[in-house]
Design a protein around this motif. Sequence first.
Motif, PDB file in Angstrom:
ATOM      1  N   ASP A 425      13.931 -10.845   6.251  1.00  0.00           N
ATOM      2  CA  ASP A 425      13.786 -11.210   5.058  1.00  0.00           C
ATOM      3  C   ASP A 425      12.769 -10.421   4.172  1.00  0.00           C
ATOM      4  O   ASP A 425      11.932  -9.602   5.826  1.00  0.00           O
ATOM      5  CB  ASP A 425      13.052 -13.077   5.088  1.00  0.00           C
ATOM      6  N   VAL A 426      12.226  -9.703   3.232  1.00  0.00           N
ATOM      7  CA  VAL A 426      11.126  -9.283   2.617  1.00  0.00           C
ATOM      8  C   VAL A 426      10.772  -9.705   1.650  1.00  0.00           C
ATOM      9  O   VAL A 426      11.549 -10.364   0.777  1.00  0.00           O
ATOM     10  CB  VAL A 426      11.968  -7.655   2.047  1.00  0.00           C
ATOM     11  N   ILE A 427       9.647  -9.514   1.567  1.00  0.00           N
ATOM     12  CA  ILE A 427       8.843  -9.916   0.892  1.00  0.00           C
ATOM     13  C   ILE A 427       7.628  -9.028  -0.021  1.00  0.00           C
ATOM     14  O   ILE A 427       6.908  -8.479   0.831  1.00  0.00           O
ATOM     15  CB  ILE A 427       7.636 -11.949   1.539  1.00  0.00           C
ATOM     16  N   PHE A 428       7.703  -9.110  -1.461  1.00  0.00           N
ATOM     17  CA  PHE A 428       6.849  -8.043  -2.175  1.00  0.00           C
ATOM     18  C   PHE A 428       5.703  -8.883  -2.560  1.00  0.00           C
ATOM     19  O   PHE A 428       5.480  -9.837  -3.103  1.00  0.00           O
ATOM     20  CB  PHE A 428       7.763  -7.590  -3.120  1.00  0.00           C
ATOM     21  N   ASN A 429       5.127  -7.544  -2.619  1.00  0.00           N
ATOM     22  CA  ASN A 429       3.925  -8.579  -2.986  1.00  0.00           C
ATOM     23  C   ASN A 429       3.061  -7.957  -4.763  1.00  0.00           C
ATOM     24  O   ASN A 429       4.370  -6.762  -4.817  1.00  0.00           O
ATOM     25  CB  ASN A 429       2.455  -7.785  -2.123  1.00  0.00           C
ATOM     26  N   THR A 430       3.099  -8.985  -5.374  1.00  0.00           N
ATOM     27  CA  THR A 430       2.741  -8.609  -7.192  1.00  0.00           C
ATOM     28  C   THR A 430       1.172  -7.907  -7.209  1.00  0.00           C
ATOM     29  O   THR A 430       0.621  -7.593  -7.808  1.00  0.00           O
ATOM     30  CB  THR A 430       2.963  -9.950  -7.431  1.00  0.00           C
ATOM     31  N   THR A 431       0.440  -8.396  -6.377  1.00  0.00           N
ATOM     32  CA  THR A 431      -1.480  -7.369  -7.030  1.00  0.00           C
ATOM     33  C   THR A 431      -1.672  -6.402  -6.390  1.00  0.00           C
ATOM     34  O   THR A 431      -1.148  -5.236  -5.484  1.00  0.00           O
ATOM     35  CB  THR A 431      -2.638  -9.008  -5.983  1.00  0.00           C
ATOM     36  N   GLY A 432      -2.850  -5.873  -6.716  1.00  0.00           N
ATOM     37  CA  GLY A 432      -3.663  -4.610  -6.942  1.00  0.00           C
ATOM     38  C   GLY A 432      -2.756  -3.292  -7.289  1.00  0.00           C
ATOM     39  O   GLY A 432      -2.663  -3.788  -8.779  1.00  0.00           O
ATOM     40  N   ASN A 433      -3.157  -2.300  -7.183  1.00  0.00           N
ATOM     41  CA  ASN A 433      -3.524  -1.398  -8.639  1.00  0.00           C
ATOM     42  C   ASN A 433      -3.985   0.068  -7.452  1.00  0.00           C
ATOM     43  O   ASN A 433      -4.113  -0.099  -6.778  1.00  0.00           O
ATOM     44  CB  ASN A 433      -4.311  -1.519 -10.219  1.00  0.00           C
ATOM     45  N   SER A 434      -3.693   0.964  -8.773  1.00  0.00           N
ATOM     46  CA  SER A 434      -3.395   2.349  -8.395  1.00  0.00           C
ATOM     47  C   SER A 434      -5.074   2.650  -7.785  1.00  0.00           C
ATOM     48  O   SER A 434      -5.369   3.542  -7.146  1.00  0.00           O
ATOM     49  CB  SER A 434      -2.941   3.612  -8.994  1.00  0.00           C
ATOM     50  N   GLY A 435      -6.300   1.809  -8.177  1.00  0.00           N
ATOM     51  CA  GLY A 435      -7.699   2.268  -7.854  1.00  0.00           C
ATOM     52  C   GLY A 435      -7.384   2.277  -6.558  1.00  0.00           C
ATOM     53  O   GLY A 435      -8.554   2.188  -5.482  1.00  0.00           O
ATOM     54  N   MET A 436      -7.331   1.668  -5.990  1.00  0.00           N
ATOM     55  CA  MET A 436      -7.086   0.992  -4.847  1.00  0.00           C
ATOM     56  C   MET A 436      -6.353   2.313  -3.365  1.00  0.00           C
ATOM     57  O   MET A 436      -6.751   2.226  -1.968  1.00  0.00           O
ATOM     58  CB  MET A 436      -5.984   0.029  -4.060  1.00  0.00           C
ATOM     59  N   ALA A 437      -5.575   3.260  -3.903  1.00  0.00           N
ATOM     60  CA  ALA A 437      -5.494   4.276  -3.114  1.00  0.00           C
ATOM     61  C   ALA A 437      -6.230   4.774  -2.762  1.00  0.00           C
ATOM     62  O   ALA A 437      -6.904   6.179  -3.846  1.00  0.00           O
ATOM     63  CB  ALA A 437      -4.504   5.031  -4.353  1.00  0.00           C
ATOM     64  N   THR A 438      -7.465   4.555  -1.995  1.00  0.00           N
ATOM     65  CA  THR A 438      -8.401   5.340  -0.963  1.00  0.00           C
ATOM     66  C   THR A 438      -8.972   4.703  -0.289  1.00  0.00           C
ATOM     67  O   THR A 438      -7.692   3.638   0.614  1.00  0.00           O
ATOM     68  CB  THR A 438      -9.651   4.275  -2.297  1.00  0.00           C
ATOM     69  N   ALA A 439      -9.577   6.481   0.509  1.00  0.00           N
ATOM     70  CA  ALA A 439      -9.684   5.913   2.205  1.00  0.00           C
ATOM     71  C   ALA A 439     -10.010   4.087   2.581  1.00  0.00           C
ATOM     72  O   ALA A 439     -11.799   4.304   1.437  1.00  0.00           O
ATOM     73  CB  ALA A 439     -11.097   6.697   2.349  1.00  0.00           C
ATOM     74  N   GLY A 440      -9.993   3.804   3.153  1.00  0.00           N
ATOM     75  CA  GLY A 440     -10.825   2.594   3.913  1.00  0.00           C
ATOM     76  C   GLY A 440      -9.709   1.580   3.102  1.00  0.00           C
ATOM     77  O   GLY A 440     -10.611   0.020   3.751  1.00  0.00           O
ATOM     78  N   SER A 441      -8.883   1.408   2.370  1.00  0.00           N
ATOM     79  CA  SER A 441      -8.677   0.226   1.606  1.00  0.00           C
ATOM     80  C   SER A 441      -7.765  -0.742   2.299  1.00  0.00           C
ATOM     81  O   SER A 441      -7.763  -1.352   2.807  1.00  0.00           O
ATOM     82  CB  SER A 441      -7.103   0.882   0.685  1.00  0.00           C
ATOM     83  N   GLY A 442      -7.135   0.521   3.488  1.00  0.00           N
ATOM     84  CA  GLY A 442      -6.123  -0.021   4.684  1.00  0.00           C
ATOM     85  C   GLY A 442      -6.840  -0.911   5.500  1.00  0.00           C
ATOM     86  O   GLY A 442      -6.686  -1.986   6.708  1.00  0.00           O
ATOM     87  N   ASP A 443      -8.094  -0.456   5.847  1.00  0.00           N
ATOM     88  CA  ASP A 443      -9.068  -0.676   6.780  1.00  0.00           C
ATOM     89  C   ASP A 443      -9.459  -2.416   6.728  1.00  0.00           C
ATOM     90  O   ASP A 443      -9.713  -3.457   7.250  1.00  0.00           O
ATOM     91  CB  ASP A 443     -10.193  -0.735   6.878  1.00  0.00           C
ATOM     92  N   VAL A 444      -9.340  -2.247   5.495  1.00  0.00           N
ATOM     93  CA  VAL A 444      -9.740  -4.283   4.907  1.00  0.00           C
ATOM     94  C   VAL A 444      -8.945  -5.057   4.761  1.00  0.00           C
ATOM     95  O   VAL A 444      -8.595  -5.925   5.439  1.00  0.00           O
ATOM     96  CB  VAL A 444      -9.925  -3.775   2.949  1.00  0.00           C
ATOM     97  N   LEU A 445      -7.509  -4.451   4.773  1.00  0.00           N
ATOM     98  CA  LEU A 445      -6.779  -4.990   4.814  1.00  0.00           C
ATOM     99  C   LEU A 445      -6.588  -5.773   6.095  1.00  0.00           C
ATOM    100  O   LEU A 445      -6.196  -7.168   6.328  1.00  0.00           O
ATOM    101  CB  LEU A 445      -4.881  -4.483   4.480  1.00  0.00           C
ATOM    102  N   THR A 446      -6.692  -4.768   6.832  1.00  0.00           N
ATOM    103  CA  THR A 446      -6.577  -4.955   8.759  1.00  0.00           C
ATOM    104  C   THR A 446      -7.328  -6.449   8.958  1.00  0.00           C
ATOM    105  O   THR A 446      -7.340  -6.952   9.720  1.00  0.00           O
ATOM    106  CB  THR A 446      -6.557  -3.980   8.927  1.00  0.00           C
ATOM    107  N   GLY A 447      -9.091  -6.006   8.263  1.00  0.00           N
ATOM    108  CA  GLY A 447     -10.237  -7.491   8.375  1.00  0.00           C
ATOM    109  C   GLY A 447      -9.099  -8.322   8.144  1.00  0.00           C
ATOM    110  O   GLY A 447     -10.076  -9.648   8.268  1.00  0.00           O
ATOM    111  N   ILE A 448      -9.175  -8.551   6.673  1.00  0.00           N
ATOM    112  CA  ILE A 448      -8.369  -9.910   6.431  1.00  0.00           C
ATOM    113  C   ILE A 448      -7.547 -10.550   6.363  1.00  0.00           C
ATOM    114  O   ILE A 448      -7.831 -11.977   7.477  1.00  0.00           O
ATOM    115  CB  ILE A 448      -8.064  -9.567   4.742  1.00  0.00           C
ATOM    116  N   ILE A 449      -6.353  -9.321   7.548  1.00  0.00           N
ATOM    117  CA  ILE A 449      -5.077 -10.292   8.118  1.00  0.00           C
ATOM    118  C   ILE A 449      -6.315 -10.780   9.318  1.00  0.00           C
ATOM    119  O   ILE A 449      -5.772 -12.349   9.598  1.00  0.00           O
ATOM    120  CB  ILE A 449      -4.139  -9.286   8.380  1.00  0.00           C
TER     121      ILE A 449
END
Length: 504
Positions: A425-449
């Motif tokens: 199964d696949v679940i798509f997210n609905t939040t977020g914006n193009s401003g998050m296309a910036t260095a470190g954004s993925g590191d933040v996601l790792t910390g949250i999860i």
Amino acid sequence: MKILTGAQIHELDNYTIEHEPIASIDLMERAARAIMLAITQQWSQSTPIVVFAGPGNNGGDALAVARMLTEKGYIVDTYLFNIHSSLSEDCEKNRDRLVNGGLVHKFTEITTDFDPPKLTPKTLVIDGLFGSGLNKPLTGGFASLVKYINQSPSFVVSIDMPSGLLTENNSFDQGSNIVRADLTLTLHMKKLAMLFADTQKYLGKVEVLDIRLSKEYIESIPTKFNIIEESYIKDNLRSRDDFANKGMMGHALIIAGTYGMAGAAALATRACLRSGVGKVTALTPRPNYNIMQVAVPEAVLMLDREDYYSEAVATDDFDAVGIGPGLGRQEGSALALMSQLQQTTCPIVLDADALNMLGSHGTWINQLPDNVIMTPHPREFDRIASTCCHSDSERLNVAREMAESLRAYILLKGHRSALCLPSGDVIFNTTGNSGMATAGSGDVLTGIITALLARGYSRKNACIVGMYLHGLAGDIAAEKMGKESLIASDIIDALPEAFKRLAQ
């Protein structure tokens, strides 16, 4: 919210017709009225309109819209393409209704040669050639017509789907043979292809028009694709007991940051702390000590003796482990990573350089423990999959197959991040914006999860809630900072507000 395939949408139409009950021509009339209203709300009667209608039911919709606009006083030139002298039953009925109404400004039924109309910047083009029923790329005369529409200066509105764009997999389509709409008026629900980054240039703005298709059918039919709804997030947020202490709130380990990449370690660790975990330990090289002590004084530091991650550590005292941000790609780190994976029994999140190291070591990906979570961006995914995907739909299919075969959770990052579950199964997210296309954004996601896992969330809900929170925090940050100036630490700073909004 479910996403149906093109075949399921066709079944939904038929089910509605049979069980409402409603005649198919009357359901088409309902859809056309919704489209007509959307157009009349945005364009005045002085706008010259050209309608291109195909031989199927999408063409029938377009002909009905042309008739309704004509009745409203619009000047509409309509072109029906009946090359093979074979119209769908409802398309034929709407052709006759349009012609017999006596108000039509110009109607042309093309059976052989086509003399295209002049399309000016003032012209509104309505694309009703093919909708969600198309099952193969356009060729021949229709492909030429699409190119003519695309090179015109007119504003283009597509009915349901831009003609030439398939509802699911567009890996083999010629992009030049797909209408580039400025506005897509899609019927009842978004289609899968509308969630991919590489299809946005064809869709323009998308408006979903409710045409009251069967809710009973939608609720009953199984689907592999879903979109997160905020109600699900609110229902699955874990509450914090008034008598909780830090020992009850989980202990997370973040393994991140080679020498010179302390920032990635700091971002992942700060995000982890801001996501409700009781305690965070950060394993990072010794040269990063002073930076980490200042940047994240709340974290416990565990120092690697080398300038890079060189040795696996015991994880018995941890409830979740996040590995990868700024980790570097030294061979010693790769060996330490595999050793770490083999001896870690708590939930694991793999991101960034952890994924890159797996991608550079061929079969290592097949040695991952069950239920590991991976959060790749498109290029990282192509590396671990040892392939070069030609479209987002192809990449999603490969990711689904990999998640099933590895029994893993693969979160494909993007504007509409897609979580592929071990079930397929696949679940798509609905939040977020193009401003998050910036260095470190993925590191933040790792910390949250990682924090949510340590808190006791299931792997599935840690990913779902985590990516929703990450995007919501990004949206809050963009409201305050603007998209252009948004940086990764702004997302962390907005996490408290994101939690508060969801708790309301």
